[in-house]
Motif scaffolding. Structure first.
Motif, mmCIF file in Angstrom:
data_model
loop_
_atom_site.group_PDB
_atom_site.id
_atom_site.type_symbol
_atom_site.label_atom_id
_atom_site.label_comp_id
_atom_site.label_asym_id
_atom_site.label_seq_id
_atom_site.Cartn_x
_atom_site.Cartn_y
_atom_site.Cartn_z
ATOM 1 N N SER A 213 0.838 -1.205 0.000
ATOM 2 C CA SER A 213 0.000 0.000 0.000
ATOM 3 C C SER A 213 0.869 1.250 0.000
ATOM 4 O O SER A 213 0.576 2.216 -0.712
ATOM 5 C CB SER A 213 -0.911 0.029 1.233
ATOM 6 O OG SER A 213 -1.798 -1.033 1.213
ATOM 7 N N VAL A 214 1.941 1.211 0.819
ATOM 8 C CA VAL A 214 2.850 2.358 0.858
ATOM 9 C C VAL A 214 3.480 2.568 -0.512
ATOM 10 O O VAL A 214 3.560 3.687 -1.014
ATOM 11 C CB VAL A 214 3.942 2.139 1.929
ATOM 12 C CG1 VAL A 214 4.973 3.254 1.870
ATOM 13 C CG2 VAL A 214 3.328 2.058 3.313
ATOM 14 N N LEU A 215 3.868 1.454 -1.138
ATOM 15 C CA LEU A 215 4.488 1.539 -2.465
ATOM 16 C C LEU A 215 3.521 2.167 -3.456
ATOM 17 O O LEU A 215 3.894 3.061 -4.237
ATOM 18 C CB LEU A 215 4.892 0.127 -2.930
ATOM 19 C CG LEU A 215 5.483 0.037 -4.323
ATOM 20 C CD1 LEU A 215 6.787 0.796 -4.408
ATOM 21 C CD2 LEU A 215 5.695 -1.412 -4.726
ATOM 22 N N ALA A 216 2.275 1.722 -3.437
ATOM 23 C CA ALA A 216 1.277 2.278 -4.354
ATOM 24 C C ALA A 216 1.123 3.774 -4.118
ATOM 25 O O ALA A 216 0.995 4.555 -5.060
ATOM 26 C CB ALA A 216 -0.063 1.567 -4.167
ATOM 27 N N SER A 217 1.166 4.145 -2.828
ATOM 28 C CA SER A 217 0.978 5.547 -2.502
ATOM 29 C C SER A 217 2.161 6.408 -2.963
ATOM 30 O O SER A 217 1.970 7.433 -3.614
ATOM 31 C CB SER A 217 0.767 5.666 -0.997
ATOM 32 O OG SER A 217 1.108 6.942 -0.543
ATOM 33 N N VAL A 218 3.407 5.972 -2.660
ATOM 34 C CA VAL A 218 4.548 6.844 -2.998
ATOM 35 C C VAL A 218 4.807 6.874 -4.502
ATOM 36 O O VAL A 218 5.273 7.879 -5.027
ATOM 37 C CB VAL A 218 5.853 6.459 -2.264
ATOM 38 C CG1 VAL A 218 5.692 6.630 -0.773
ATOM 39 C CG2 VAL A 218 6.327 5.074 -2.623
ATOM 40 N N SER A 219 4.498 5.770 -5.209
ATOM 41 C CA SER A 219 4.839 5.775 -6.629
ATOM 42 C C SER A 219 3.882 6.681 -7.398
ATOM 43 O O SER A 219 4.197 7.110 -8.505
ATOM 44 C CB SER A 219 4.834 4.359 -7.204
ATOM 45 O OG SER A 219 3.544 3.828 -7.129
ATOM 46 N N SER A 220 2.734 7.014 -6.816
ATOM 47 C CA SER A 220 1.867 7.975 -7.494
ATOM 48 C C SER A 220 1.758 9.260 -6.677
ATOM 49 O O SER A 220 0.912 10.091 -6.949
ATOM 50 C CB SER A 220 0.481 7.371 -7.724
ATOM 51 O OG SER A 220 -0.057 6.983 -6.485
ATOM 52 N N GLY A 221 2.636 9.400 -5.673
ATOM 53 C CA GLY A 221 2.575 10.609 -4.850
ATOM 54 C C GLY A 221 3.952 11.167 -4.588
ATOM 55 O O GLY A 221 4.573 11.767 -5.455
ATOM 56 N N LEU A 222 4.454 10.867 -3.415
ATOM 57 C CA LEU A 222 5.694 11.459 -2.928
ATOM 58 C C LEU A 222 6.872 11.329 -3.898
ATOM 59 O O LEU A 222 7.601 12.277 -4.135
ATOM 60 C CB LEU A 222 6.035 10.798 -1.584
ATOM 61 C CG LEU A 222 7.121 11.452 -0.750
ATOM 62 C CD1 LEU A 222 6.699 12.872 -0.397
ATOM 63 C CD2 LEU A 222 7.354 10.641 0.509
#
Lengths: 307, 361
Positions: free
Chosen positions: B162-171
């Motif tokens: 979930s973190v990966l999904a979040s950072v790869s389209s965010g941070l």
């Protein structure tokens, strides 16, 4: 964000549907663990059940046949775990992991041609009288048959373990296999039966995912449901009644987070989609902080008669 | 009647032979499976195990791939094996791998576009720390509350995804990426790229780290008191406690070490072969490494060989997909079967097989 978009009646109704796969897998695994065997392959058996159930239901047009085939396939797969751990005395943790890896590979292989197809699903029942009660009816009494089968299964497991001779023997084997062996009970045979039953339950749970809950086949669709079922057994302190509480609690969280995502809550999506797993960890921590009450004493220990 | 008699000590002969036996059994059963899929079995086996190394046309491409795939597998499996020896089951290496990659790539991207020789070493340290931190979560929960590390470490894989999904389209999203998810390509950022040290061999820093880890683990297990304590804790926990081994320290050490190694593997992968953080850059090395650890008998040198063999099945599997149209999932099943057969044949290592009527059993 619009909480009004979340309908409490639908929420409870979908909670029951979302909890059923885990409930089925967890009650099966509880019986396995009660007999003193730790089968970490629930995820692999579930996903095998999911794909076999889907393929059979699609080809035969009968979802019930799909469920039966799923239970059989997963139970046969679980026998490989049983033979390895009970007869060839392999390490239960490693073998369970192996079973999961085999199940994931096998299911991906079988399911490849069926991706994106639609299988016949179960009809929702409308229980007379009870189903007609406003609010309560749509919440609890208008589900498909498997929801009620899963609850009946929990009741049956509870009664068998508590009140029957066979239940007593099974628990004895799980608490002290040496004592049970000395009394003349067939430790290995009883454990094999428990493993078979656990496999069948996991298969039913997997088929419920692919036939009712989702309902289609995608690779790796169990997404940790089997592991969560294992966590729920720990949460339930190996008691059938609490398995229902655990599974429904978990189903509630899953449904709620999906609803919150849909309602556009001001919470990061990553946090919401990770929440079922995070909450499982938190629950495990609170349970273990209190001490592992109720774990069968021989859980995970290999049994070799000529020690 | 066949029955088993426990050996006083595991047979050294069978310890060495069972992996080979398991590979052969897997080939036979896998051959039947390929035949059932309507593919020529012998040709499929040859494509998987022989062609990547010796095919005149493809070998030049696939030989370097061997080290590229084996590097992370060996690095992760070494860490896992040390924990497994102590009876500590970290099965969440995939999550630690992801978090290491995110932490390491994050440090690299923070320096962009500055060029300095110090950036890559900093990234490696950050990667190791990221994986270490993720591995310490189950470790601390186990030591403080007695929480089962198997379930916690596995749950954290899904959290890491979930973190990966979040950072790869965010941070960490590439600001020049026209809105596509995924970070900048580290391969195109010289100070952060994990390039081949010797061209066309597949030898990058991650492979070097894997070899260093093999030597480190060998020394730890055979020459160091900590290694002795780890094995003692696994084989005789009560004796270990009497000998003054503190279980909490072993747990923290093993989970921290395997997390750090998995995190480094993730960083080397993301800065090298994969190049960027994307939602699905991880390819299940964390789980395959479990098979590698067992196939290598939890022994550093064995893991080195097992990692190379498993890398071969990956490359050969891709080749067989290309040439014979073998489904990709069949390789996954093939690898799973290998672990199963290994565990099954292990009965010979720990037990003698006796035929006929034994003493009252």
């Amino acid at each position: 964000m619009d909480f009004g978009a979340i309908n409490p009646i639908l929420l409870v109704a979908s909670l029951m549907v979302s909890a059923t796969p885990i409930l089925l897998a967890a009650i099966g695994e509880m019986v396995v663990e009660k007999s003193g065997v730790l089968n970490l392959g629930v995820e692999g058996m579930m996903i095998t059940g999911a794909v076999v159930g889907f393929v059979v239901a699609l080809n035969s047009g009968s979802p019930m046949l799909g469920f039966a085939a799923a239970a059989l396939a997963a139970a046969v797969l679980s026998l490989s775990f049983g033979i390895l751990t009970q007869y060839l005395l392999s390490n239960q943790v490693a073998t369970g992991l192996g079973l999961t890896l085999v199940g994931l590979g096998l299911s991906a292989l079988i399911g490849k041609p069926y991706e994106g197809m639609k299988a016949p699903s179960l009809q929702d029942l409308h229980i007379p009288l009870l189903g007609d009660i406003p609010v309560i009816g749509p919440m609890f009494f208008q589900h498909d048959i498997m929801v009620y089968v899963s609850l009946a299964l929990v009741a049956a497991v509870w009664a068998t373990l508590k009140y029957t001779r066979f239940g007593l023997i099974l628990r004895a084997v799980g608490e002290s296999h040496d004592a049970a062996h000395a009394l003349g009970y067939k430790v290995v045979r009883i454990r094999m039966m428990a493993i078979f039953f656990g496999g069948a339950c996991s298969g039913l749970g997997g088929a419920y995912l692919s036939l009712v809950r989702v309902p289609q086949w995608t690779e790796g669709m169990t997404a940790g449901a089997g592991w969560i079922a294992l966590a729920i057994v720990v949460f339930a302190s190996w008691r059938a009644g609490r398995i229902v509480v655990g599974a429904y609690l978990f189903g509630g969280i899953t449904v709620l987070q999906l609803n919150l995502q849909a309602a556009g809550a001001q919470v990061p999506v990553a946090l919401l989609s990770a929440s079922p797993y995070l909450i499982t960890i938190i629950v495990l921590v609170t349970i273990s902080a209190r001490g592992m009450h109720g774990a069968p004493a021989s859980l995970g220990r290999p049994f070799h008669a000529s020690h | 009647m066949i029955h088993l008699v426990k050996r006083p000590q595991p047979s050294r002969f069978w310890t060495a032979v069972t992996p080979i036996l398991a590979v052969l059994l897997t080939m036979v059963v896998g051959g039947f499976m390929f035949a059932a899929l309507g593919k020529p079995p012998l040709e499929a086996i040859r494509t998987i195990f022989w062609d990547p190394l010796f095919h005149e046309q493809f070998a030049a491409y696939s030989r370097p791939q061997l080290l590229i795939k084996a590097g992370p597998l060996i690095l992760i499996a070494i860490g896992l094996s040390i924990g497994f020896r102590a009876g500590i089951w970290n099965i969440g290496a995939e999550g630690q791998y992801i978090m290491g990659a995110i932490a390491g790539a994050g440090v690299g991207l923070a320096f962009y576009p500055m060029e300095s020789f110090i950036i890559f070493p900093l990234m490696v340290i950050a990667g190791a720390l990221g994986g270490w931190a993720w591995g310490m979560i189950p470790a601390v929960l186990k030591t403080k509350f007695g929480t089962n590390e198997i379930l916690v470490s596995l749950m954290l894989v899904y959290v890491a995804e979930s973190v990966l999904a979040s950072v790869s389209s965010g941070l960490l999203k590439n600001p020049d990426g026209m809105g596509f998810p995924g970070s900048r390509n580290l391969q195109q950022y010289d100070s952060a790229a994990n390039l081949e040290i010797i061209p066309n061999t597949g030898m990058h820093w991650g492979v070097v780290a894997a070899f260093v880890a093999v030597i480190f683990a060998y020394v730890l297990l055979t020459r160091h008191i900590r290694g002795f304590h780890i094995q003692l804790a696994g084989q005789a926990p009560r004796a270990a406690r009497f000998a003054g081994v503190r279980p909490a320290r072993i747990i923290l050490f093993c989970l921290g070490l395997s997390g750090a190694l998995a995190g480094m593997a993730g960083l080397f992968e993301v800065a090298g072969p994969s190049g960027q953080i994307t939602i699905d850059f991880n390819s299940g090395y964390g789980f395959t490494a479990i098979i590698v650890a067992f196939l290598g008998r939890l022994h550093p040198v064995g893991i080195l060989l097992a990692g190379l063999l498993m890398a071969l099945t990956y490359i050969g599997g891709e080749l067989a997909q290309l040439m014979l149209g073998l489904p990709g999932a069949s390789i996954q099943l093939f690898q799973g079967m290998l672990l199963f057969f290994l565990l099954a044949t292990d009965v010979f290592t720990n037990y003698r097989i006796r035929f006929g009527q034994g003493e009252a059993a």
